[in-house]
Design a protein around this motif. Structure first.
Motif, short mmCIF file in Angstrom:
data_model
loop_
_atom_site.label_atom_id
_atom_site.label_comp_id
_atom_site.label_asym_id
_atom_site.label_seq_id
_atom_site.Cartn_x
_atom_site.Cartn_y
_atom_site.Cartn_z
N GLY A 105 0.96 -1.38 0.05
CA GLY A 105 -0.10 -0.13 0.09
C GLY A 105 0.88 1.19 0.12
N LYS A 106 0.19 2.35 0.61
CA LYS A 106 0.84 3.59 0.69
C LYS A 106 2.39 3.55 1.17
N GLU A 107 2.78 2.73 1.95
CA GLU A 107 4.15 2.61 2.72
C GLU A 107 5.21 2.15 1.36
N LEU A 108 4.58 1.13 0.48
CA LEU A 108 5.39 0.73 -0.66
C LEU A 108 5.49 1.85 -1.75
N ILE A 109 4.43 2.46 -1.94
CA ILE A 109 4.35 3.35 -2.95
C ILE A 109 5.38 4.47 -2.37
N ASP A 110 5.28 4.91 -1.22
CA ASP A 110 6.01 6.10 -0.67
C ASP A 110 7.84 5.72 -1.07
N LEU A 111 7.91 4.46 -0.86
CA LEU A 111 9.41 4.07 -0.87
C LEU A 111 9.69 4.19 -2.36
N MET A 112 8.74 3.70 -3.00
CA MET A 112 9.38 3.67 -4.68
C MET A 112 9.24 4.99 -5.10
N LEU A 113 8.70 6.20 -4.68
CA LEU A 113 8.75 7.24 -5.23
C LEU A 113 9.94 7.81 -4.72
N GLN A 114 10.48 7.67 -3.55
CA GLN A 114 11.83 8.04 -3.01
C GLN A 114 12.84 7.43 -3.82
N LYS A 115 12.87 6.13 -4.05
CA LYS A 115 13.74 5.45 -4.99
C LYS A 115 13.82 5.96 -6.31
N ARG A 116 12.59 6.52 -6.86
CA ARG A 116 12.56 7.07 -8.05
C ARG A 116 13.55 8.40 -8.21
N GLN A 117 13.29 9.28 -7.01
CA GLN A 117 13.94 10.39 -6.91
C GLN A 117 15.45 10.02 -6.75
N LYS A 118 15.82 9.13 -6.18
CA LYS A 118 17.29 8.78 -5.76
C LYS A 118 18.15 8.20 -6.95
N THR A 119 17.29 7.64 -7.92
CA THR A 119 17.77 6.93 -8.95
C THR A 119 18.98 7.77 -9.78
N PRO A 120 18.55 8.91 -10.09
CA PRO A 120 19.62 9.78 -10.97
C PRO A 120 21.05 10.11 -10.19
N GLU A 121 20.76 10.24 -8.87
CA GLU A 121 21.77 10.50 -8.00
C GLU A 121 22.73 9.24 -7.81
N LEU A 122 22.09 8.15 -7.88
CA LEU A 122 23.11 6.85 -7.78
C LEU A 122 23.61 6.47 -9.07
N ILE A 123 23.08 6.78 -10.41
CA ILE A 123 23.85 6.69 -11.42
C ILE A 123 24.99 7.69 -11.62
N ILE A 124 24.55 9.17 -11.44
CA ILE A 124 25.91 9.98 -11.43
C ILE A 124 26.81 9.47 -10.74
N GLU A 125 26.60 9.04 -9.32
CA GLU A 125 27.89 8.49 -8.40
C GLU A 125 28.67 7.18 -8.98
N LEU A 126 27.65 6.38 -9.39
CA LEU A 126 28.43 5.49 -10.15
C LEU A 126 29.25 5.90 -11.51
N MET A 127 29.07 6.75 -11.96
CA MET A 127 29.81 7.32 -13.24
C MET A 127 31.06 7.99 -12.98
#
Length: 128
Positions: A105-127
Motif C-alpha cells: 500500500g501507501k508505505e510501498l508507494i512512498d518508498l518507490m517514489l523515494q527510490k525514483r528520486q534517488k536513482t539519478p543521483e545513484l547513476i551519477i555517483e556510479l559514473m
C-alpha cells in the motif's frame, strides 16, 4: 502512482486476479491451474488500458503470477503489492527477494517514489 494509491484503498473480493496473457512465459495456464488446485475463485484479467487493468486486478485480494522466465522487477507483482494485495508467485520474480517486498500500500508507494528520486543521483555517483 496516483492510480495505485486510489486502488490500494479499494474494497477487495476474497478471490485472485490472474493476468490473461498470450505470452507463453507469463504462464497464465499455470496461474489458473494453481487457483483450481487450491479451490480459489479467480478472475482472468484481459489486456486493456492501464487504468482499467489496474482497476480490474485490484478487485481481488490476491494476484497469482508464475512466470516461466526470470523477471527481475515484475511490474505487475510490485503494483499488486502497492494496491494492498497479496501475491502468489514463484522464485523467478526477483522483487520478492528485496527487503522492501514485505511492504504494501501507501508505505510501498512512498518508498518507490523515494527510490525514483534517488536513482539519478545513484547513476551519477556510479559514473564518477
Amino acid at each position: 502512482m496516483d492510480l495505485l494509491r486510489k486502488f490500494a484503498g479499494k474494497q477487495k473480493k476474497n478471490a485472485c486476479s490472474v493476468m490473461n496473457s498470450s505470452i507463453v512465459h507469463k504462464n497464465t495456464k499455470g496461474a489458473v491451474e494453481y487457483c483450481l488446485e487450491k479451490g480459489y475463485e479467480y478472475s482472468l484479467i484481459d489486456p486493456c488500458t492501464l487504468e482499467k487493468f489496474l482497476d480490474k486486478v485490484s478487485d481481488n485480494q490476491k494476484l497469482v503470477f508464475f512466470p516461466k522466465t526470470t523477471e527481475t522487477l515484475s511490474r505487475i507483482v510490485v503494483e499488486a503489492r502497492m494496491m494492498n494485495m497479496s501475491v502468489a508467485t514463484n522464485e523467478k520474480v526477483g522483487a520478492t527477494y528485496e527487503p522492501w517486498f514485505n511492504l504494501k500500500g501507501k508505505e510501498l508507494i512512498d518508498l518507490m517514489l523515494q527510490k525514483r528520486q534517488k536513482t539519478p543521483e545513484l547513476i551519477i555517483e556510479l559514473m564518477k
